[in-house]
Design a protein around this motif. Sequence first.
Motif, mmCIF file in Angstrom:
data_model
loop_
_atom_site.group_PDB
_atom_site.id
_atom_site.type_symbol
_atom_site.label_atom_id
_atom_site.label_comp_id
_atom_site.label_asym_id
_atom_site.label_seq_id
_atom_site.Cartn_x
_atom_site.Cartn_y
_atom_site.Cartn_z
ATOM 1 N N LEU A 269 0.853 -1.185 0.000
ATOM 2 C CA LEU A 269 0.000 0.000 0.000
ATOM 3 C C LEU A 269 0.890 1.236 0.000
ATOM 4 C CD1 LEU A 269 -2.756 -1.039 2.584
ATOM 5 C CD2 LEU A 269 -2.838 -1.161 0.083
ATOM 6 N N THR A 270 0.700 2.096 -0.993
ATOM 7 C CA THR A 270 1.570 3.270 -1.130
ATOM 8 C C THR A 270 0.744 4.557 -1.034
ATOM 9 O OG1 THR A 270 1.390 3.291 -3.551
ATOM 10 C CG2 THR A 270 3.176 1.977 -2.596
ATOM 11 N N TYR A 271 1.438 5.659 -0.861
ATOM 12 C CA TYR A 271 0.780 6.943 -0.633
ATOM 13 C C TYR A 271 1.797 8.055 -0.846
ATOM 14 C CZ TYR A 271 3.306 6.416 3.763
ATOM 15 O OH TYR A 271 4.306 6.225 4.687
ATOM 16 N N ASN A 272 1.348 9.308 -0.769
ATOM 17 C CA ASN A 272 2.287 10.413 -0.758
ATOM 18 C C ASN A 272 2.248 11.081 0.608
ATOM 19 O OD1 ASN A 272 0.022 12.081 -0.600
ATOM 20 N ND2 ASN A 272 0.742 13.498 -2.149
ATOM 21 N N LYS A 273 3.157 11.991 0.832
ATOM 22 C CA LYS A 273 3.057 12.861 2.012
ATOM 23 C C LYS A 273 3.088 14.299 1.507
ATOM 24 C CE LYS A 273 8.042 12.686 3.128
ATOM 25 N NZ LYS A 273 9.027 12.214 4.121
ATOM 26 N N VAL A 274 2.562 15.201 2.301
ATOM 27 C CA VAL A 274 2.434 16.592 1.878
ATOM 28 C C VAL A 274 2.967 17.524 2.966
ATOM 29 C CG1 VAL A 274 0.776 18.437 1.362
ATOM 30 C CG2 VAL A 274 0.506 16.194 0.305
ATOM 31 N N LEU A 275 3.828 18.418 2.531
ATOM 32 C CA LEU A 275 4.292 19.497 3.399
ATOM 33 C C LEU A 275 3.330 20.665 3.234
ATOM 34 C CD1 LEU A 275 6.330 21.087 5.185
ATOM 35 C CD2 LEU A 275 7.621 21.561 3.083
ATOM 36 N N VAL A 276 2.740 21.118 4.326
ATOM 37 C CA VAL A 276 1.813 22.245 4.302
ATOM 38 C C VAL A 276 2.451 23.423 5.020
ATOM 39 C CG1 VAL A 276 -0.469 23.084 4.951
ATOM 40 C CG2 VAL A 276 -0.160 20.678 4.337
ATOM 41 N N PHE A 277 2.509 24.548 4.336
ATOM 42 C CA PHE A 277 2.890 25.800 4.981
ATOM 43 C C PHE A 277 1.634 26.629 5.193
ATOM 44 C CE2 PHE A 277 7.152 25.198 2.880
ATOM 45 C CZ PHE A 277 7.886 25.134 4.057
ATOM 46 N N ASN A 278 1.445 27.112 6.408
ATOM 47 C CA ASN A 278 0.446 28.135 6.673
ATOM 48 C C ASN A 278 1.192 29.453 6.812
ATOM 49 O OD1 ASN A 278 -2.046 26.668 6.784
ATOM 50 N ND2 ASN A 278 -1.302 25.724 8.651
ATOM 51 N N LEU A 279 0.821 30.437 5.999
ATOM 52 C CA LEU A 279 1.581 31.677 5.905
ATOM 53 C C LEU A 279 0.678 32.885 6.131
ATOM 54 C CD1 LEU A 279 3.598 30.866 2.639
ATOM 55 C CD2 LEU A 279 4.294 30.433 5.008
ATOM 56 N N GLY A 280 1.153 33.815 6.955
ATOM 57 C CA GLY A 280 0.419 35.047 7.199
ATOM 58 C C GLY A 280 1.277 36.247 6.829
ATOM 59 N N PHE A 281 0.718 37.173 6.045
ATOM 60 C CA PHE A 281 1.463 38.344 5.577
ATOM 61 C C PHE A 281 0.835 39.630 6.115
ATOM 62 C CE2 PHE A 281 2.270 34.949 2.565
ATOM 63 C CZ PHE A 281 3.633 35.077 2.293
ATOM 64 N N ASP A 282 1.540 40.716 5.924
ATOM 65 C CA ASP A 282 1.126 41.990 6.512
ATOM 66 C C ASP A 282 -0.006 42.678 5.750
ATOM 67 O OD1 ASP A 282 2.790 42.450 4.340
ATOM 68 O OD2 ASP A 282 3.611 44.302 5.149
ATOM 69 N N LYS A 283 -0.286 42.231 4.525
ATOM 70 C CA LYS A 283 -1.349 42.871 3.746
ATOM 71 C C LYS A 283 -1.920 41.885 2.745
ATOM 72 C CE LYS A 283 1.981 44.812 0.426
ATOM 73 N NZ LYS A 283 2.479 46.037 -0.238
ATOM 74 N N LYS A 284 -3.002 42.296 2.083
ATOM 75 C CA LYS A 284 -3.697 41.443 1.127
ATOM 76 C C LYS A 284 -2.877 41.249 -0.149
ATOM 77 C CE LYS A 284 -7.858 40.613 1.139
ATOM 78 N NZ LYS A 284 -8.651 39.407 1.482
ATOM 79 N N SER A 285 -3.204 40.163 -0.868
ATOM 80 C CA SER A 285 -2.684 39.945 -2.209
ATOM 81 C C SER A 285 -3.598 40.658 -3.203
ATOM 82 C CB SER A 285 -2.659 38.443 -2.520
ATOM 83 O OG SER A 285 -2.395 38.206 -3.884
ATOM 84 N N SER A 286 -3.112 40.831 -4.415
ATOM 85 C CA SER A 286 -3.969 41.405 -5.460
ATOM 86 C C SER A 286 -5.054 40.427 -5.887
ATOM 87 C CB SER A 286 -3.126 41.803 -6.680
ATOM 88 O OG SER A 286 -2.477 40.669 -7.229
ATOM 89 N N LEU A 287 -4.868 39.137 -5.554
ATOM 90 C CA LEU A 287 -5.880 38.114 -5.867
ATOM 91 C C LEU A 287 -6.901 38.092 -4.728
ATOM 92 C CD1 LEU A 287 -3.457 35.326 -7.099
ATOM 93 C CD2 LEU A 287 -4.986 36.679 -8.516
ATOM 94 N N LYS A 288 -7.918 38.910 -4.845
ATOM 95 C CA LYS A 288 -8.844 39.106 -3.732
ATOM 96 C C LYS A 288 -10.119 38.273 -3.821
ATOM 97 C CE LYS A 288 -7.451 43.794 -2.389
ATOM 98 N NZ LYS A 288 -6.405 44.109 -3.334
ATOM 99 N N ASP A 289 -10.323 37.567 -4.935
ATOM 100 C CA ASP A 289 -11.585 36.833 -5.082
ATOM 101 C C ASP A 289 -11.389 35.338 -5.312
ATOM 102 O OD1 ASP A 289 -10.463 37.057 -7.564
ATOM 103 O OD2 ASP A 289 -12.328 37.481 -8.628
ATOM 104 N N VAL A 290 -10.160 34.849 -5.228
ATOM 105 C CA VAL A 290 -9.871 33.435 -5.507
ATOM 106 C C VAL A 290 -9.782 32.662 -4.194
ATOM 107 C CG1 VAL A 290 -8.263 31.817 -6.580
ATOM 108 C CG2 VAL A 290 -8.621 34.082 -7.593
ATOM 109 N N HIS A 291 -10.348 31.461 -4.176
ATOM 110 C CA HIS A 291 -10.293 30.641 -2.961
ATOM 111 C C HIS A 291 -9.114 29.673 -2.963
ATOM 112 C CE1 HIS A 291 -14.830 31.565 -2.918
ATOM 113 N NE2 HIS A 291 -14.202 32.402 -2.123
ATOM 114 N N TRP A 292 -8.851 29.062 -4.103
ATOM 115 C CA TRP A 292 -7.592 28.313 -4.214
ATOM 116 C C TRP A 292 -7.139 28.229 -5.662
ATOM 117 C CZ3 TRP A 292 -11.975 26.026 -2.022
ATOM 118 C CH2 TRP A 292 -12.545 24.919 -2.648
ATOM 119 N N LEU A 293 -5.830 27.963 -5.827
ATOM 120 C CA LEU A 293 -5.160 27.972 -7.127
ATOM 121 C C LEU A 293 -4.382 26.675 -7.325
ATOM 122 C CD1 LEU A 293 -3.505 31.529 -7.204
ATOM 123 C CD2 LEU A 293 -5.364 30.757 -8.683
ATOM 124 N N TYR A 294 -4.302 26.228 -8.592
ATOM 125 C CA TYR A 294 -3.569 25.013 -8.954
ATOM 126 C C TYR A 294 -2.365 25.374 -9.824
ATOM 127 C CZ TYR A 294 -8.018 22.845 -7.614
ATOM 128 O OH TYR A 294 -9.146 22.456 -6.940
#
Length: 419
Positions: A269-294
Amino acid sequence: MDKVKYLIIGGGVSGLAFANFVESEDYLILEKENELGGYCRTIYQDGFVWDFAGHFFHFATDTLKRFFQERIDTKELVEREKVTKIYFDDNYVDFPFQSNIHQLPKDKFIECLYDLYFREDKTEYNSFLDMLYSKFGKAITEYFLKPYNEKLYACDLDSLDVDAMGRFFPYANLDQVVSSFKKQSVSSYNATFLYPKNGAKVFVDALSKSIPERNVALNEQLLSIDLDKKTAITNLREIKYEYLINSMPLKALMKSVNRNDLNMLAENLTYNKVLVFNLGFDKKSSLKDVHWLYFPQKEINFYRVGFYDNILKTDRLSMYVEIGYNPFEEVNIDEQLSKTLECLKSTGIITDHKLVSSCSIIMDPAYVHVSERSNQIKRNALLVLAEHQVYSIGRYGDWKYCSIEDSMTDAIELAKEIS
């Protein structure tokens, strides 16, 4: 020796759902971490709300709708119409790629449409990759579907089953693709979604609300199981059970039982693992209406990013970033964080933003590899285990690609069946 009727392995949503719906108070939840929730835990840091990964909720069953409506104030939730895009050729294309090829540059649009029209489709496929080429043609497959899924699964797509993603894969035939030129025609199971203002933990707290503290053992890990004696050994004690309900990874369960045949099969049985970064910045991005990107590009280290601030309408960029790995690969967190920030800048998500808070999580396993071989192993293992009143449920316990709601629904059905 302690005794219990239902020994529940894992305090994630599957184990908690089973405990809520089983018609007995004689159960014990073993959770190896110091809190319940599994991967549905939430981090509160420097004014940011982050989950262990992107969790978005779509409750379609009346049972779960009623359950959470009774326990969660609707004011705690936001409902959004999903906005998802793909970064392609320094621009953004609506997801799914295969039904939005008309948004590509003219030459690539023609190439994708030509290959789609003249593809050699067939009724049976040898693998997930074979299905992609047969259903969508060479250009659509090689521009997005193949590179993106290779980054996600961190494996050869020829090793995956045709239905590795089940109903979650956005299929589209030629008629649907052409119809999408004018209006989106490919339906999605999560066109709208719910998200708690205080993170996924809100749903875990609702599941935990009616569970007495005496029925939960935190910081306790299963080590081994004697199927014949119906005993489990943990890092703290030995427990006699009547039924064992497992939600930890099936691979780990199979390695823990006193059956050499299951121990050996587990290695397949095989699988992958995923590194998740949670990141907080000082201001908004110009992408203000997108929920997630691929991101299908190999030069970009992450395959997907999501924007908590756009979902919750907060005033600072708050996001998660996901990077896929083979389970045997080493993860250099500092190196990947530096590369992540470079890629966020190169794609225009951040400019002169200042990173003010961050944390990292390694999900291991993250996505299981569903193949013809894994399905056969699972069927055989679950039959053997069920003969000894051991049942394995959930995304990892049942070794499948499914939603959070699916995991809870499986647990509820099992609870009703064996109560």
